[in-house]
Enzyme design. Structure first.
Site, PDB file in Angstrom:
ATOM      1  N   HIS A  16       0.838  -1.203   0.000  1.00  0.00           N
ATOM      2  CA  HIS A  16       0.000   0.000   0.000  1.00  0.00           C
ATOM      3  C   HIS A  16       0.873   1.252   0.000  1.00  0.00           C
ATOM      4  CE1 HIS A  16      -3.025   2.705   2.313  1.00  0.00           C
ATOM      5  NE2 HIS A  16      -3.209   2.821   1.019  1.00  0.00           N
TER       6      HIS A  16
ATOM      7  N   GLU B  91       2.252   1.933  -3.419  1.00  0.00           N
ATOM      8  CA  GLU B  91       1.198   2.553  -4.249  1.00  0.00           C
ATOM      9  C   GLU B  91       1.190   4.070  -4.045  1.00  0.00           C
ATOM     10  OE1 GLU B  91      -2.957   4.019  -3.408  1.00  0.00           O
ATOM     11  OE2 GLU B  91      -2.976   1.875  -2.962  1.00  0.00           O
ATOM     12  N   HIS B  92       1.290   4.526  -2.815  1.00  0.00           N
ATOM     13  CA  HIS B  92       1.318   5.966  -2.532  1.00  0.00           C
ATOM     14  C   HIS B  92       2.580   6.614  -3.102  1.00  0.00           C
ATOM     15  CE1 HIS B  92      -1.912   7.112   0.469  1.00  0.00           C
ATOM     16  NE2 HIS B  92      -2.133   5.822   0.297  1.00  0.00           N
TER      17      HIS B  92
ATOM     18  N   GLU C 113      -4.671   7.696   6.638  1.00  0.00           N
ATOM     19  CA  GLU C 113      -5.718   6.859   6.029  1.00  0.00           C
ATOM     20  C   GLU C 113      -6.108   5.744   6.991  1.00  0.00           C
ATOM     21  OE1 GLU C 113      -6.367   4.105   2.022  1.00  0.00           O
ATOM     22  OE2 GLU C 113      -4.594   5.364   2.197  1.00  0.00           O
TER      23      GLU C 113
END
Length: 1105
Positions: free
Chosen positions: A72, A75-76, A179
């Site tokens: 994740h 991805e950022h 998040e």
């Protein structure tokens, strides 16, 4: 010299004959690049939006055990600059300037990146002025002039040469952390993670997939890990061209798209990585099976969940066995599990379905929403589920059931309509990772092709009493939770299911004597047979419906579908009455009546629902609204049944008790939702004279009885005005027959127009600067939320609307970049227009761990800074923004539902402004930069004495963990480096590091850090005062130390004297609202919403519109 868009591409296998919906006018081509990256190209000559998506076959299941969330985080980080485009927000700036947007998500075995933007560099308004009849395909196009080419080139670099810039790492890991914190109090996330945590610890399903600052930064650094190297290594290890699937959708020809794909994406390195499988490890072993877990949620909710160890069915896409099981077990009609336990008062809902977790693993889940009595009888509910499963297993797979499924799946696929391009590309890129026959990429996930008795029997064999786990979710049953889940803190207790309960389950499963109420569903009479479409080509589709009946009691709007050509229709009805919104009590009684109607129709409407025909019945301020949508063949049958249920509802004491209790929980749960979901409730309440809060409704709900509802609901129906929209594959005569059906069934007395509800908003006077503060009720939530609203005027002022849309467009990327990316205020940052009823405004919303008064100060600082950006903006950039807004407003409708919703929204709003998008574009075209500057400085600039501002502050009770002095120093250096990069200033990190290291660890560490930064800017970097002030302010903001000015100590509104408060504050001193009723009494009301033109002009046969 610019290269033309034509050159030969070497021969390769191309697959173009994909199975497609009957109305699909797109062209498709599948190719594989030399680096083994598979590409699906989609040519759509009519699209006004282009898109691309790339799915990488790696996700959270590949996370390192000691660094959860790394997939994740990567991805950022990919978005944070590439070798070719090192500026970290270059991609988003480019997309924003072309009416675009982007996003990405990380799943268990996939990471999916996608974007969408205007297909052409010119706006539709420009094309209308062109006298040429030349088509887009015939025009000589240069790739550098194509928005899609520019986006693809920037997008492709993420997978070719990402930088993983050191100075972006900390910031993006904080975004990941934010998040995660956003989800900490969400039961969806909490309960899902609990289920994962209790699975086999050797299967990657158990992973914590989001990640946090602790797992991605603090813990690895404590182990001596260089975290940047870990992210680079993860990308190098898992990101390979042969694991990627790319979809590109554009106006350009397939040959052109193929050329572009090869030119850009052939550069992606291919490491020949195999597709990962998990065949050798089971999600559940004997240790995890036959366990029961009792979990305590944040919301007031109750559920029973059975999770069966199942299989991966990716290869079985022709028969879709799990869909057979979910169809039967999840059925809601007569004979179903739900119908039986609902009749007993034990449940409100049931869902069932299979999930392929990854190649090699799958689960089948059954989830029941329990009532209070159902929770007490959860063992009986469990046994009933197994009785039904045994009944299904006792019979061979039923071919007639599958035949119905095949028929509906074929009809749905045949008449599938277009979706927005980015939804299309993202979904198809994910589908390409599956082992579908390539000619079935479009149809494979949707269509059931054959009855496979053997596969179905194998599937049923997994649903048995020795192959499941049981979860019970409740806030207060059974108590005694003795464990907490590691990542979200969910309280639970878990142990083996007692043997005596297992014996009862086995007996229920094996006993051939079962309740007669449990049986296979009956034949579905709602499957459509009449699928003909009366197709009459028109040169230009009509943009407004016609008024075909217009008398004292009824209005009927009608439009025959003239562009989508599907055998579907939408019928929308409003029974306009003031009865619903008289008091908070009538609002609640109306809502209970609505829920009871829907509750009574569950069994009947289910067959229609699974046959592509749905209804919705709701209550609003202006009346009761009913819609029926789907295949038009049996639409009138469902409509008549719903109308009769509305008219003749039997208000039963047992169902009222259940619906009453469910609504009580819903009202309670509103206050425990995400703060940014809650803030709109308060904003609407403050902007409207008669707004109501959940707590006001909750008080009224307490003592409402079945008798109250029984006596009340006929009064709603007794007198009202009926307005109907009939739209789609219907003839005019059918539209009038539908209207007659509604009128003759309900037979209401005519309601004079003088008694119709009027939509109004409160008017904030010029110079107002109000704050409303409210403490959030969730004691564990650490996030505050602010919605900062500026009132500019009325929605009827089209020129003002155009200016607001321009300001929203121009501030979109800068606001996100400044408030989220640079200042790190929070994960949720939104800015944009706020146009509802008669309120035309602009707003900024932030959810953050920083307090709301601080956030307000940073919003005002941003607006002040943006005013200067606007002043310095070039005419070319201004015109680019204008073009982007016009493109958005004139974006083509994608399907019949979008068109129907647009028509109904304009009717329901009472404005009948069917041409609002065209009018907005028309008023945007002549706007000058000076027009927008004047508007901004008058209505939005914090220095303006004329602006009208209202902000809502939702204040968290909990506080985040205070960082240590060392953590504060490390954070300061990282954030300061980010700011310098954004300002194009070269950092001298060793010198700054020595200054920061010299600061003693005291309570004043942060203030000392600011002093050190200031000295570094002036003495080490020798920057000018203006630059120092700007950088220092941003550094203070990122550290939470910026001066927020007068907002820190607002005045308090006394006696509701708004006029006096405004006069004394002169717009610059915030005023705190404590007595909302008195404050509202001090405000004026807007004029009501009125039709933008005489409705007589819409009557069929009237002068041409």
């Amino acid at each position: 010299m610019t290269e033309p868009l034509t050159r030969s591409v070497g021969s390769r296998q191309r697959i173009e004959d994909l199975e497609r919906p009957a109305l699909d006018d797109r062209s498709y081509r599948i190719i594989t690049l030399p680096n083994q990256l598979e590409v699906l190209l989609i040519h759509d000559a009519e699209t006004d939006k282009a898109s691309a998506a790339l799915d990488v076959n790696v996700g959270s299941f590949s996370d390192a055990k000691d660094m959860p969330g790394i997939a994740h985080a990567v991805e950022h980080l990919l978005f944070m600059g590439t070798e070719k485009y090192p500026k970290e927000n270059a991609y988003n700036q480019y997309l924003t300037s072309h009416s675009g947007h982007s996003n990405a998500y990380t799943a268990s075995t996939s990471t999916n990146y996608y974007f969408e933007l205007a297909a052409s560099s010119s706006s539709p308004a420009d094309k209308k002025t062109s006298q040429s009849n030349t088509t887009q395909e015939q025009l000589p196009v240069l790739k550098e002039e194509s928005p899609l080419w520019g986006a693809l080139d920037r997008f492709g670099q993420f997978f070719i040469s990402p930088l993983f810039l050191e100075d972006t790492l900390d910031r993006e890991l904080k975004a990941v952390d934010s998040e995660n914190k956003k989800n900490l109090q969400s039961d969806t996330w909490r309960l899902h993670q609990l289920n994962k945590a209790l699975s086999n610890p050797n299967h990657p399903y158990c992973h914590f997939s989001t990640g946090s600052y602790k797992t991605l930064h603090d813990d690895p650094i404590a182990r001596g890990v260089k975290i940047r190297d870990e992210f680079i290594n993860f990308h190098a290890k898992h990101y390979s061209a042969n694991r990627m699937k790319l979809v590109i959708l554009g106006r350009e020809s397939l040959d052109t798209l193929e050329e572009w794909a090869e030119e850009i994406f052939s550069q992606v390195p291919n490491k020949d990585l195999s597709r990962r499988r998990w065949d050798d490890v089971s999600v559940y072993t004997d240790n995890e099976l036959l366990t029961q877990t009792f979990a305590r949620p944040v919301f007031q909710s109750r559920s029973l969940d059975l999770s069966f160890l199942y299989r991966d069915e990716e290869e079985f896409y022709e028969s879709h066995p799990a869909r057979y099981l979910s169809h039967l077990i999840g059925h809601e009609g007569p004979g179903s599990i739900l119908a039986y336990i609902k009749a007993k008062g034990w449940a409100n809902g049931l869902a069932a379905g299979g999930t392929s977790l990854c190649p090699g693993s799958g689960l089948f889940n059954i989830s029941v929403k329990l009532t209070e009595d159902g929770l007490e009888h959860y063992k009986e509910v469990t046994k009933i589920i197994f009785q039904y499963i045994a009944m299904v297993r006792a019979q061979p797979p039923q071919k007639w059931v599958v035949d119905e499924q095949i028929r509906m799946s074929e009809v749905d696929f045949r008449f599938r309509q277009k979706m927005p391009p980015s939804r299309t590309t993202s979904a198809l890129a994910a589908v390409m990772q599956k082992p579908y026959d390539r000619k079935m990429l479009l149809s494979g996930p949707a269509v059931i092709r054959k009855f496979d008795a053997e596969r179905l029997s194998q599937a049923m064999a997994y649903l048995r009493p020795d192959n499941f786990r049981l979860n019970i979710v409740s806030q207060d049953f059974p108590g005694g939770w003795d464990q907490k889940e590691q990542w979200y803190g969910t309280e639970f207790k878990s142990d083996k299911i007692p043997e005596e309960f297992l014996v009862e389950i086995r007996e229920a499963f094996e006993n051939p004597t079962r309740p007669a109420e449990l049986h296979f569903p009956h034949k579905n009479e709602f499957i459509p047979n009449r699928l003909e479409v009366e197709k009459k080509k028109v040169e230009t589709p009509l943009k407004t419906p016609k008024l075909i009946r217009h008398d004292e009691g009824v209005r009927t709007w009608y439009k025959k579908d003239d562009q989508f050509w599907v055998p579907k229709a939408n019928v929308n009805i409003i029974f306009r009455t003031p009865m619903i919104y008289l008091t908070a009590r009538t609002v609640v009684m109306s809502a209970l009546y609505r829920d009871l109607v829907n509750d009574a129709l569950v069994e009947y409407a289910y067959d229609a629902d699974i046959s592509g025909l749905i209804y919705e019945f709701n209550s609003y301020m202006s009346g009761l609204a009913l819609s029926v949508e789907g295949y038009n063949d049996k639409l009138h049958v469902l409509l008549e049944k719903v109308l009769l249920s509305i008219r003749d509802l039997e208000v039963r004491e047992d169902r009222v008790k259940i619906v009453h209790e469910r609504m009580t929980r819903q009202f309670y749960n509103v206050d425990f939702g995400q703060p940014f979901h809650q803030v709109g409730n308060y904003s609407r309440w403050l902007k409207n004279e008669k707004g109501l809060l959940t707590e006001q409704l909750m008080k009224e709900l307490e003592d409402i009885t079945a008798l109250d509802i029984r006596n009340f609901y006929p009064q709603i129906l007794a007198q009202c005005h009926i307005e109907v929209l009939a739209h789609g594959n219907l003839r005019k005569e059918e539209a009038l027959q539908i209207t007659n059906l509604v009128e003759n069934t309900m037979k209401p007395k005519r309601l004079p127009p003088s008694q119709w509800p009027i939509r109004r908003s409160l008017i904030l006077p010029p110079g107002s600067n109000f704050i409303y503060e409210r403490q959030l009720k969730d004691p564990a939530n650490v996030n505050h939320c602010i919605e900062y609203m500026l009132y500019l005027g009325t929605t009827a002022d089209r020129s003002l609307r155009a200016k607001i849309l321009m300001i929203a467009q121009m501030t979109d990327e800068p606001a996100f970049n400044q408030l989220r990316t640079i200042e790190q205020l929070g994960y949720v940052v939104f800015s944009g227009s706020s146009i509802t009823d008669t309120w035309a405004g602009y707003r900024i919303l932030i959810q953050s761990e920083k307090d709301c008064r601080y956030l307000e100060g940073r919003i005002e600082h941003f607006l002040t800074t943006f005013e200067k950006i606007l002043d310095e903006m070039s005419e070319e950039d201004f015109e680019g923004h204008k073009k982007a807004v016009i493109n958005k407003r004139l974006e083509k409708l994608k399907n019949l539902t979008e068109e129907g919703n647009r028509f109904w929204n304009h009717i329901f709003s009472d404005a009948y402004d069917f041409l609002s998008h065209d009018e907005d574009a028309k008023h945007l075209t002549p706007l000058t930069k000076q027009d927008v500057q004047t508007c901004f400085s008058h209505y939005i600039s914090p220095s303006s004495p004329h602006r009208a501002k209202l902000s809502v502050h939702l204040i968290a009770q909990a506080k985040p963990k205070e960082p240590t002095p060392e953590e504060k120093k490390a954070q300061a250096i990282t954030q300061f480096t980010t700011i310098l990069t954004a300002e194009n200033i070269t950092a001298d990190l060793p010198t700054l590091q020595s200054r920061i290291d010299a600061i003693p660890n005291t309570p004043d560490t942060m203030a000392s850090i600011v002093t050190a930064i200031s000295a570094h800017l002036t003495e080490d970097l020798k920057l000018g005062k203006e630059t120092v002030d700007k950088v220092l302010d941003e550094a203070k903001a990122a550290l939470g130390l910026a001066d927020v000015g007068k907002v820190a100590s607002p005045e308090v509104l006394k006696n509701g004297d708004v006029e006096k408060a405004v006069k004394e504050s002169d717009g610059t001193t915030p005023v705190l609202i404590e007595d909302v009723h008195a404050w509202k009494a001090g405000l004026q009301m807007s004029t009501g919403v009125r039709p933008v033109r005489d409705l007589g002009e819409f009557v069929e046969g009237a002068a041409k519109l």
